[in-house]
Design a protein around this motif. Structure first.
Motif, mmCIF file in Angstrom:
data_model
loop_
_atom_site.group_PDB
_atom_site.id
_atom_site.type_symbol
_atom_site.label_atom_id
_atom_site.label_comp_id
_atom_site.label_asym_id
_atom_site.label_seq_id
_atom_site.Cartn_x
_atom_site.Cartn_y
_atom_site.Cartn_z
ATOM 1 N N ASP A 1 0.803 -1.152 0.133
ATOM 2 C CA ASP A 1 -0.036 0.103 -0.058
ATOM 3 C C ASP A 1 0.942 1.295 0.048
ATOM 4 O OD1 ASP A 1 -2.536 1.562 0.850
ATOM 5 O OD2 ASP A 1 -1.173 1.960 2.268
ATOM 6 N N GLU A 2 0.499 2.425 -0.657
ATOM 7 C CA GLU A 2 1.511 3.367 -1.034
ATOM 8 C C GLU A 2 1.941 4.203 0.308
ATOM 9 O OE1 GLU A 2 -0.698 5.560 -4.121
ATOM 10 O OE2 GLU A 2 -0.714 7.346 -2.704
ATOM 11 N N LEU A 3 0.993 4.296 1.499
ATOM 12 C CA LEU A 3 1.463 4.994 2.539
ATOM 13 C C LEU A 3 2.310 3.868 3.417
ATOM 14 C CD1 LEU A 3 0.950 7.232 4.634
ATOM 15 C CD2 LEU A 3 -0.908 5.902 5.814
ATOM 16 N N ILE A 4 2.004 2.702 3.221
ATOM 17 C CA ILE A 4 2.977 1.767 3.988
ATOM 18 C C ILE A 4 4.405 1.778 3.441
ATOM 19 C CG2 ILE A 4 3.308 -0.691 4.363
ATOM 20 C CD1 ILE A 4 1.026 0.446 5.976
ATOM 21 N N ARG A 5 4.462 1.979 2.062
ATOM 22 C CA ARG A 5 5.474 2.099 1.445
ATOM 23 C C ARG A 5 6.416 3.308 1.697
ATOM 24 N NH1 ARG A 5 4.483 2.596 -4.078
ATOM 25 N NH2 ARG A 5 3.804 0.230 -3.997
ATOM 26 N N MET A 6 5.712 4.231 1.974
ATOM 27 C CA MET A 6 6.374 5.740 2.264
ATOM 28 C C MET A 6 6.774 5.453 3.733
ATOM 29 S SD MET A 6 6.842 8.750 1.693
ATOM 30 C CE MET A 6 5.885 9.661 0.549
ATOM 31 N N ILE A 7 6.199 4.854 4.596
ATOM 32 C CA ILE A 7 6.569 4.514 5.921
ATOM 33 C C ILE A 7 7.885 3.825 6.046
ATOM 34 C CG2 ILE A 7 6.266 3.472 8.094
ATOM 35 C CD1 ILE A 7 3.190 4.538 7.737
ATOM 36 N N GLN A 8 7.854 2.736 5.194
ATOM 37 C CA GLN A 8 9.026 1.687 5.266
ATOM 38 C C GLN A 8 10.252 2.442 4.515
ATOM 39 O OE1 GLN A 8 9.360 -1.590 6.184
ATOM 40 N NE2 GLN A 8 7.431 -1.073 7.187
ATOM 41 N N LEU A 9 9.993 3.257 3.717
ATOM 42 C CA LEU A 9 11.255 4.014 2.838
ATOM 43 C C LEU A 9 11.687 5.094 3.863
ATOM 44 C CD1 LEU A 9 10.170 4.319 -0.731
ATOM 45 C CD2 LEU A 9 11.799 2.971 -0.094
ATOM 46 N N GLU A 10 10.890 5.784 4.738
ATOM 47 C CA GLU A 10 11.552 6.627 5.298
ATOM 48 C C GLU A 10 12.180 6.098 6.694
ATOM 49 O OE1 GLU A 10 8.732 9.606 6.974
ATOM 50 O OE2 GLU A 10 8.148 10.252 5.048
ATOM 51 N N ALA A 11 11.684 4.914 7.001
ATOM 52 C CA ALA A 11 12.330 3.976 8.104
ATOM 53 C C ALA A 11 13.770 3.364 7.597
ATOM 54 C CB ALA A 11 11.508 2.949 8.467
ATOM 55 N N LEU A 12 13.618 2.824 6.460
ATOM 56 C CA LEU A 12 14.829 2.408 5.705
ATOM 57 C C LEU A 12 16.002 3.526 5.657
ATOM 58 C CD1 LEU A 12 13.548 0.282 3.021
ATOM 59 C CD2 LEU A 12 14.989 -0.397 5.038
ATOM 60 N N ALA A 13 15.538 4.791 5.259
ATOM 61 C CA ALA A 13 16.433 5.900 5.063
ATOM 62 C C ALA A 13 17.277 6.399 6.537
ATOM 63 C CB ALA A 13 15.839 7.157 4.541
ATOM 64 N N PHE A 14 16.152 6.265 7.565
ATOM 65 C CA PHE A 14 16.682 6.700 8.837
ATOM 66 C C PHE A 14 17.605 5.739 9.339
ATOM 67 C CE2 PHE A 14 16.015 7.610 13.388
ATOM 68 C CZ PHE A 14 15.811 9.132 13.348
ATOM 69 N N GLY A 15 17.284 4.227 9.290
ATOM 70 C CA GLY A 15 18.019 3.129 9.750
ATOM 71 C C GLY A 15 19.313 3.259 8.925
ATOM 72 N N PHE A 16 19.540 3.446 7.706
ATOM 73 C CA PHE A 16 20.778 3.644 6.976
ATOM 74 C C PHE A 16 21.624 4.752 7.391
ATOM 75 C CE2 PHE A 16 23.250 5.320 3.289
ATOM 76 C CZ PHE A 16 24.073 4.291 3.090
ATOM 77 N N ALA A 17 21.090 5.769 7.695
ATOM 78 C CA ALA A 17 21.661 7.131 8.137
ATOM 79 C C ALA A 17 22.184 6.728 9.682
ATOM 80 C CB ALA A 17 20.770 8.425 8.286
ATOM 81 N N ALA A 18 21.455 6.035 10.306
ATOM 82 C CA ALA A 18 21.799 5.734 11.811
ATOM 83 C C ALA A 18 23.000 4.829 11.752
ATOM 84 C CB ALA A 18 20.655 5.025 12.500
ATOM 85 N N GLY A 19 22.847 3.941 10.828
ATOM 86 C CA GLY A 19 24.317 2.815 10.534
ATOM 87 C C GLY A 19 25.668 3.724 10.307
ATOM 88 N N VAL A 20 25.325 4.817 9.260
ATOM 89 C CA VAL A 20 26.493 5.417 8.713
ATOM 90 C C VAL A 20 27.046 6.435 9.862
ATOM 91 C CG1 VAL A 20 27.127 7.084 7.208
ATOM 92 C CG2 VAL A 20 25.872 5.303 6.509
ATOM 93 N N VAL A 21 26.115 7.018 10.653
ATOM 94 C CA VAL A 21 26.455 8.014 11.603
ATOM 95 C C VAL A 21 27.181 7.274 12.712
ATOM 96 C CG1 VAL A 21 25.613 9.719 13.516
ATOM 97 C CG2 VAL A 21 24.769 9.825 11.103
ATOM 98 N N PHE A 22 26.640 6.031 13.092
ATOM 99 C CA PHE A 22 27.144 5.112 14.197
ATOM 100 C C PHE A 22 28.715 4.693 13.777
ATOM 101 C CE2 PHE A 22 28.106 1.246 16.362
ATOM 102 C CZ PHE A 22 27.758 1.728 17.822
ATOM 103 N N ALA A 23 28.639 4.155 12.555
ATOM 104 C CA ALA A 23 29.908 3.582 12.082
ATOM 105 C C ALA A 23 31.038 4.824 12.040
ATOM 106 C CB ALA A 23 29.771 2.873 10.815
#
Lengths: 143, 64
Positions: A82-104
């Motif tokens: 569903d397009e809203l679910i996809r948007m939520i997932q994409l924002e979460a993925l972006a946040f998770g990726f950024a958190a990993g890079v910042v942490f590393a």
């Protein structure tokens, strides 16, 4: 008369699941992830107990190959979501990726400043935490 | 983006769940669009317009 059906907090928690098709795809992803986790754990235990080559190579490779299952099922979920679910997932993925890079990158500096040395694999934990926090933030934003 | 989705839905006495089912999206998507927190994709906007027999411009209005 407009029907008042503003969702409750529990509805927002369920918002992760989206439509019936989304729920099916999420269950499939969770099943693959569970299978992968069990095999990963078993492989870790076997390798710790000193299994020798060439079997150690085979044991190490099995969970890597099996990781295609969760990956493919998540991509399928995302593509069909569903397009809203996809948007939520994409924002979460972006946040998770950024958190990993910042942490590393950030923790490298902290280690040089005197913080305890940690395993590079701990970046995965930061990514997962970032992903979960990102999901909660996105759900809250679109509720 | 502002929209008249809630009004159009109310005129037909549809719940968010019914509208979501007709649009093949989740109820959360309908709720987020109605409250203006989420702007639908163009294909979904066309689907909404078709369902209510109106143009996209008649349902959605950009923030000024």
């Amino acid at each position: 008369m407009i029907e008042e059906d503003r969702p409750t907090w529990w509805d927002h928690v369920k918002a992760h699941s989206g439509t019936e098709a989304d729920r099916r795809n999420q269950y499939r992803f969770l099943a693959w992830t569970f299978l992968w986790a069990v095999v990963f754990l078993a492989a870790t235990l076997l390798l710790r107990n000193g299994i020798e080559a060439p079997w150690s190579w085979a044991v190490a490779i099995v969970p890597i190959v099996l990781a295609i299952g969760p990956l493919a099922s998540y991509v399928r979920f995302l593509r069909q979501a569903d397009e809203l679910i996809r948007m939520i997932q994409l924002e979460a993925l972006a946040f998770g990726f950024a958190a990993g890079v910042v942490f590393a990158t950030g923790y490298q500096l902290l280690e040089r400043a005197g913080a305890p040395v940690i395993a590079t694999g701990d970046t995965v934990v930061a990514m997962m935490v970032g992903f979960l926090v990102g999901q909660l933030m996105a759900i809250r934003r679109y509720r | 983006m502002k929209n008249r989705l809630r009004v159009l839905r109310a005129e037909r006495a549809w719940s968010q769940a019914v509208l979501a089912e007709r649009l093949e999206v989740s109820r959360q998507t309908v709720n987020a669009i109605e409250t203006g927190r989420y702007d639908p994709s163009l294909p979904l906007a066309f689907k909404i317009a078709e369902l209510f027999g109106a143009t996209i411009e008649a349902i959605f209005e950009p923030d000024r």
